[in-house]
Design a protein around this motif. Structure first.
Motif, PDB file in Angstrom:
ATOM      1  N   LEU A  80       0.851  -1.185   0.000  1.00  0.00           N
ATOM      2  CA  LEU A  80       0.000   0.000   0.000  1.00  0.00           C
ATOM      3  C   LEU A  80       0.887   1.235   0.000  1.00  0.00           C
ATOM      4  CD1 LEU A  80      -2.928   1.165   0.321  1.00  0.00           C
ATOM      5  CD2 LEU A  80      -2.472   1.187   2.791  1.00  0.00           C
ATOM      6  N   ARG A  81       0.695   2.090  -0.978  1.00  0.00           N
ATOM      7  CA  ARG A  81       1.504   3.301  -1.061  1.00  0.00           C
ATOM      8  C   ARG A  81       0.831   4.421  -0.272  1.00  0.00           C
ATOM      9  NH1 ARG A  81       5.029   4.962  -6.042  1.00  0.00           N
ATOM     10  NH2 ARG A  81       6.145   3.319  -4.948  1.00  0.00           N
ATOM     11  N   ILE A  82       1.581   5.014   0.643  1.00  0.00           N
ATOM     12  CA  ILE A  82       1.085   6.120   1.453  1.00  0.00           C
ATOM     13  C   ILE A  82       1.922   7.358   1.156  1.00  0.00           C
ATOM     14  CG2 ILE A  82       0.705   6.992   3.786  1.00  0.00           C
ATOM     15  CD1 ILE A  82       0.220   4.173   4.710  1.00  0.00           C
ATOM     16  N   SER A  83       1.245   8.431   0.749  1.00  0.00           N
ATOM     17  CA  SER A  83       1.913   9.698   0.472  1.00  0.00           C
ATOM     18  C   SER A  83       1.873  10.576   1.713  1.00  0.00           C
ATOM     19  CB  SER A  83       1.223  10.421  -0.695  1.00  0.00           C
ATOM     20  OG  SER A  83       1.274   9.636  -1.877  1.00  0.00           O
ATOM     21  N   SER A  84       2.868  11.430   1.848  1.00  0.00           N
ATOM     22  CA  SER A  84       2.974  12.255   3.051  1.00  0.00           C
ATOM     23  C   SER A  84       3.504  13.640   2.707  1.00  0.00           C
ATOM     24  CB  SER A  84       3.895  11.569   4.069  1.00  0.00           C
ATOM     25  OG  SER A  84       3.999  12.321   5.255  1.00  0.00           O
ATOM     26  N   TRP A  85       3.040  14.649   3.462  1.00  0.00           N
ATOM     27  CA  TRP A  85       3.499  16.013   3.265  1.00  0.00           C
ATOM     28  C   TRP A  85       3.490  16.756   4.600  1.00  0.00           C
ATOM     29  CZ3 TRP A  85      -1.231  14.081   1.926  1.00  0.00           C
ATOM     30  CH2 TRP A  85      -2.354  14.662   2.530  1.00  0.00           C
ATOM     31  N   LEU A  86       4.289  17.806   4.666  1.00  0.00           N
ATOM     32  CA  LEU A  86       4.319  18.671   5.842  1.00  0.00           C
ATOM     33  C   LEU A  86       3.304  19.790   5.659  1.00  0.00           C
ATOM     34  CD1 LEU A  86       8.163  19.077   6.515  1.00  0.00           C
ATOM     35  CD2 LEU A  86       6.560  17.556   7.678  1.00  0.00           C
ATOM     36  N   HIS A  87       2.456  19.967   6.631  1.00  0.00           N
ATOM     37  CA  HIS A  87       1.478  21.046   6.595  1.00  0.00           C
ATOM     38  C   HIS A  87       2.213  22.391   6.651  1.00  0.00           C
ATOM     39  CE1 HIS A  87      -2.471  22.835   7.345  1.00  0.00           C
ATOM     40  NE2 HIS A  87      -1.904  23.606   8.270  1.00  0.00           N
ATOM     41  N   PRO A  88       1.834  23.387   5.788  1.00  0.00           N
ATOM     42  CA  PRO A  88       0.607  23.450   4.990  1.00  0.00           C
ATOM     43  C   PRO A  88       0.796  23.114   3.507  1.00  0.00           C
ATOM     44  CG  PRO A  88       1.521  25.637   5.186  1.00  0.00           C
ATOM     45  CD  PRO A  88       2.475  24.720   5.887  1.00  0.00           C
ATOM     46  N   GLN A  89       1.781  22.301   3.165  1.00  0.00           N
ATOM     47  CA  GLN A  89       2.065  21.999   1.757  1.00  0.00           C
ATOM     48  C   GLN A  89       1.165  20.873   1.235  1.00  0.00           C
ATOM     49  OE1 GLN A  89       4.031  23.976   0.102  1.00  0.00           O
ATOM     50  NE2 GLN A  89       4.640  25.109   1.941  1.00  0.00           N
ATOM     51  N   ASP A  90      -0.145  21.026   1.388  1.00  0.00           N
ATOM     52  CA  ASP A  90      -1.101  20.044   0.893  1.00  0.00           C
ATOM     53  C   ASP A  90      -0.984  19.975  -0.635  1.00  0.00           C
ATOM     54  OD1 ASP A  90      -3.647  18.980  -0.196  1.00  0.00           O
ATOM     55  OD2 ASP A  90      -4.311  18.992   1.893  1.00  0.00           O
ATOM     56  N   PRO A  91      -0.737  18.790  -1.198  1.00  0.00           N
ATOM     57  CA  PRO A  91      -0.460  18.708  -2.637  1.00  0.00           C
ATOM     58  C   PRO A  91      -1.631  19.087  -3.537  1.00  0.00           C
ATOM     59  CG  PRO A  91      -0.663  16.519  -1.671  1.00  0.00           C
ATOM     60  CD  PRO A  91      -0.617  17.481  -0.538  1.00  0.00           C
ATOM     61  N   ARG A  92      -2.855  19.102  -3.027  1.00  0.00           N
ATOM     62  CA  ARG A  92      -4.002  19.461  -3.860  1.00  0.00           C
ATOM     63  C   ARG A  92      -4.657  20.772  -3.432  1.00  0.00           C
ATOM     64  NH1 ARG A  92      -6.876  13.576  -5.045  1.00  0.00           N
ATOM     65  NH2 ARG A  92      -5.327  12.874  -6.565  1.00  0.00           N
ATOM     66  N   LEU A  93      -4.095  21.420  -2.441  1.00  0.00           N
ATOM     67  CA  LEU A  93      -4.630  22.710  -1.993  1.00  0.00           C
ATOM     68  C   LEU A  93      -3.494  23.737  -1.984  1.00  0.00           C
ATOM     69  CD1 LEU A  93      -6.927  21.617   0.986  1.00  0.00           C
ATOM     70  CD2 LEU A  93      -7.597  22.108  -1.379  1.00  0.00           C
ATOM     71  N   PRO A  94      -3.156  24.263  -3.144  1.00  0.00           N
ATOM     72  CA  PRO A  94      -2.015  25.184  -3.222  1.00  0.00           C
ATOM     73  C   PRO A  94      -2.186  26.443  -2.377  1.00  0.00           C
ATOM     74  CG  PRO A  94      -3.310  25.245  -5.242  1.00  0.00           C
ATOM     75  CD  PRO A  94      -3.807  24.068  -4.450  1.00  0.00           C
ATOM     76  N   GLY A  95      -3.433  26.830  -2.111  1.00  0.00           N
ATOM     77  CA  GLY A  95      -3.663  28.044  -1.350  1.00  0.00           C
ATOM     78  C   GLY A  95      -3.524  27.888   0.141  1.00  0.00           C
ATOM     79  N   LEU A  96      -3.355  26.666   0.613  1.00  0.00           N
ATOM     80  CA  LEU A  96      -3.280  26.445   2.056  1.00  0.00           C
ATOM     81  C   LEU A  96      -2.070  27.163   2.657  1.00  0.00           C
ATOM     82  CD1 LEU A  96      -5.006  24.793   4.091  1.00  0.00           C
ATOM     83  CD2 LEU A  96      -3.259  23.020   3.964  1.00  0.00           C
ATOM     84  N   ALA A  97      -0.978  27.181   1.922  1.00  0.00           N
ATOM     85  CA  ALA A  97       0.242  27.824   2.410  1.00  0.00           C
ATOM     86  C   ALA A  97       0.143  29.344   2.370  1.00  0.00           C
ATOM     87  CB  ALA A  97       1.437  27.369   1.576  1.00  0.00           C
ATOM     88  N   HIS A  98      -0.931  29.870   1.768  1.00  0.00           N
ATOM     89  CA  HIS A  98      -1.142  31.321   1.723  1.00  0.00           C
ATOM     90  C   HIS A  98      -2.210  31.740   2.727  1.00  0.00           C
ATOM     91  CE1 HIS A  98       1.303  31.748  -1.945  1.00  0.00           C
ATOM     92  NE2 HIS A  98       0.774  30.577  -2.288  1.00  0.00           N
ATOM     93  N   ALA A  99      -3.377  31.088   2.674  1.00  0.00           N
ATOM     94  CA  ALA A  99      -4.462  31.447   3.587  1.00  0.00           C
ATOM     95  C   ALA A  99      -4.170  31.019   5.013  1.00  0.00           C
ATOM     96  CB  ALA A  99      -5.764  30.815   3.110  1.00  0.00           C
ATOM     97  N   GLY A 100      -3.379  29.960   5.180  1.00  0.00           N
ATOM     98  CA  GLY A 100      -3.126  29.428   6.511  1.00  0.00           C
ATOM     99  C   GLY A 100      -1.885  29.974   7.190  1.00  0.00           C
ATOM    100  N   VAL A 101      -1.224  30.917   6.572  1.00  0.00           N
ATOM    101  CA  VAL A 101      -0.021  31.530   7.150  1.00  0.00           C
ATOM    102  C   VAL A 101      -0.341  32.994   7.439  1.00  0.00           C
ATOM    103  CG1 VAL A 101       2.385  32.128   6.767  1.00  0.00           C
ATOM    104  CG2 VAL A 101       1.500  29.926   5.957  1.00  0.00           C
ATOM    105  N   ALA A 102      -0.205  33.401   8.696  1.00  0.00           N
ATOM    106  CA  ALA A 102      -0.673  34.718   9.130  1.00  0.00           C
ATOM    107  C   ALA A 102      -0.094  35.863   8.309  1.00  0.00           C
ATOM    108  CB  ALA A 102      -0.358  34.907  10.615  1.00  0.00           C
ATOM    109  N   ALA A 103       1.203  35.857   8.108  1.00  0.00           N
ATOM    110  CA  ALA A 103       1.842  36.973   7.403  1.00  0.00           C
ATOM    111  C   ALA A 103       1.329  37.096   5.973  1.00  0.00           C
ATOM    112  CB  ALA A 103       3.359  36.792   7.415  1.00  0.00           C
TER     113      ALA A 103
END
Length: 414
Positions: free
Chosen positions: A97-120
């Protein structure tokens, strides 16, 4: 979906291997002691697609988040992969079983997470020169969507505050949502204003006044709201909505949700399948009515009230052509579910079901009663698997309570 692995098996394998996998895949980021603090804080199982989860890791007073998923994901920056073996002695042992992993907020299908979820970044993009005073995650579904609540204040000398909601979507979904907001706003419906910029697949909207209908339900049943008010709101959806793409209703996906419910409650799998088969027969035996403009996710959390009047209509992603009965069934299905949500909600069971029957009688002037209640039961089935939440020991009890709601609604469809 990965061949040879059922939904339930993927969910079980992800949970069982997550701590070890995090320690191995992110060894260059977290030492063994930090990796050992991994705690699941978010879980989502999408029938036929795979299981996803978010884990919290503590390093002193700092909290980190790691995302994991068994869904098939395209390679992207920051995405790492690892295979875990199948059970010993089973043919699947040769199909890892292949399991993919990422460090938040670098969600691979939500490119805006690293913008909306970062205060600055959120302050720079949507602050308009105001100071960000609070940024809070309202919801986050890994790989699907997220919503943040951002509070801003003017620098002075007279301080004014405002609230903005940042909806993070998959690539290509922002523009269609903006179009829906504008269509409904032009028709005079109480929808939120879209704020500039629309960037990185993030749609920013102004806050709306009012209290969620669900809160009124919990306090005083119908909350003084007449069901005809809600029907008239749907009547105001503009005809231009019929030109939008059609989204599948909860009823259209009944078999998929029944499968997910059976995975969550394996001891009830046969009964859930039988219930779904029965509902499908009842639904198919009734006329769904004409295709009309629909909201697509019409329930109490998406309706803001100012006393008996609707002051806000939220979550417009599924607005498009459909059947009125599905909107009304969505509302009844969620309404019936309130007492099953645990805590003090069960104390409202009598008044909630009294309201449900009164509203059902009113809605049956618009659509066939059998279709209405059968589709409401299908909505309830779609909510069963969602009872499984990280850290909730009594989720199985709540899932069974949700199943009981689906069966009670099915009885009303007779």
């Amino acid at each position: 979906m990965q061949p040879g692995w059922s939904d339930a098996e993927q969910a079980e394998a992800l949970g069982r291997h997550a701590p070890t996998l995090i320690a191995r895949v992110w060894a260059d980021h977290f030492d063994a002691r930090v990796a050992g603090t991994a705690r699941q804080v978010q879980f989502q199982l999408r029938p036929g697609a795979g299981a996803s989860a978010v884990y919290s890791l503590r390093r002193g007073t700092t909290e980190h988040f790691v995302g994991l998923s068994t869904e098939r994901l395209e390679p992207s920056p920051g995405l790492r992969r690892s295979d875990v073996p199948g059970p010993v002695g089973v043919d699947r042992a040769r199909i890892p079983l292949r399991i993919s992993s990422w460090l938040h907020p670098q969600d691979p299908r939500l490119p805006g997470l690293a913008h909306a979820g970062v205060a600055a970044t959120a302050e720079r993009l949507w602050g308009g020169g105001d100071r960000l005073t609070d940024l809070r995650t309202m919801t986050y579904r890994p790989l699907r969507r997220a919503v943040f609540r951002a509070d801003f204040s003017t620098p002075g000398p007279v301080v004014a505050t405002r609230r903005v909601y940042l909806k993070v979507l998959r690539a290509g979904q922002a523009e269609p949502l903006v179009l829906r907001h504008r269509l409904l706003a032009d028709a005079g419906l109480p929808v939120a204003d879209v704020l500039d910029p629309v960037a990185h697949s993030v749609v920013a909207t102004a806050g709306l006044p009012g209290t969620a209908l669900g809160a009124a339900m919990r306090l005083e049943g119908a909350g003084g709201v007449h069901p005809a008010t809600l029907v008239s709101l749907l009547d105001r959806l503009p005809a231009a909505v019929l030109d939008l793409p059609r989204h599948p209703s909860w009823t259209d996906r009944l078999s998929r949700y029944a499968h997910a419910a059976g995975s969550a409650l394996p001891e009830e799998r046969r009964g859930i399948a039988a219930l779904a088969d029965h509902l499908r027969l009842v639904i198919d035996a009734h006329d769904a009515g004409p295709v009309v403009p629909v909201h697509g996710d019409f329930y109490e959390a998406n309706l803001l009230m100012d006393g008996p009047a609707v002051s806000g209509l939220l979550d417009l992603d599924s607005v498009g052509p459909g059947h009125r009965v599905d909107d009304l069934a969505c509302l009844l299905g969620h309404l019936a579910m309130i007492p099953a949500l645990g805590g003090r909600n069960f104390r409202r069971e009598r008044i909630i079901w009294s309201t449900l029957q009164a509203w059902g009688t009113e809605f049956s002037r618009e659509v066939e009663a059998g279709s209405l209640y059968a589709r409401a039961a299908a909505v309830a089935v779609s909510l069963i698997a969602g009872a499984r939440r990280p850290g909730m020991r009594t989720w199985n009890r709540e899932a069974l309570a949700r199943l009981d709601v689906a069966r009670r609604l099915a009885e009303l469809a007779q």
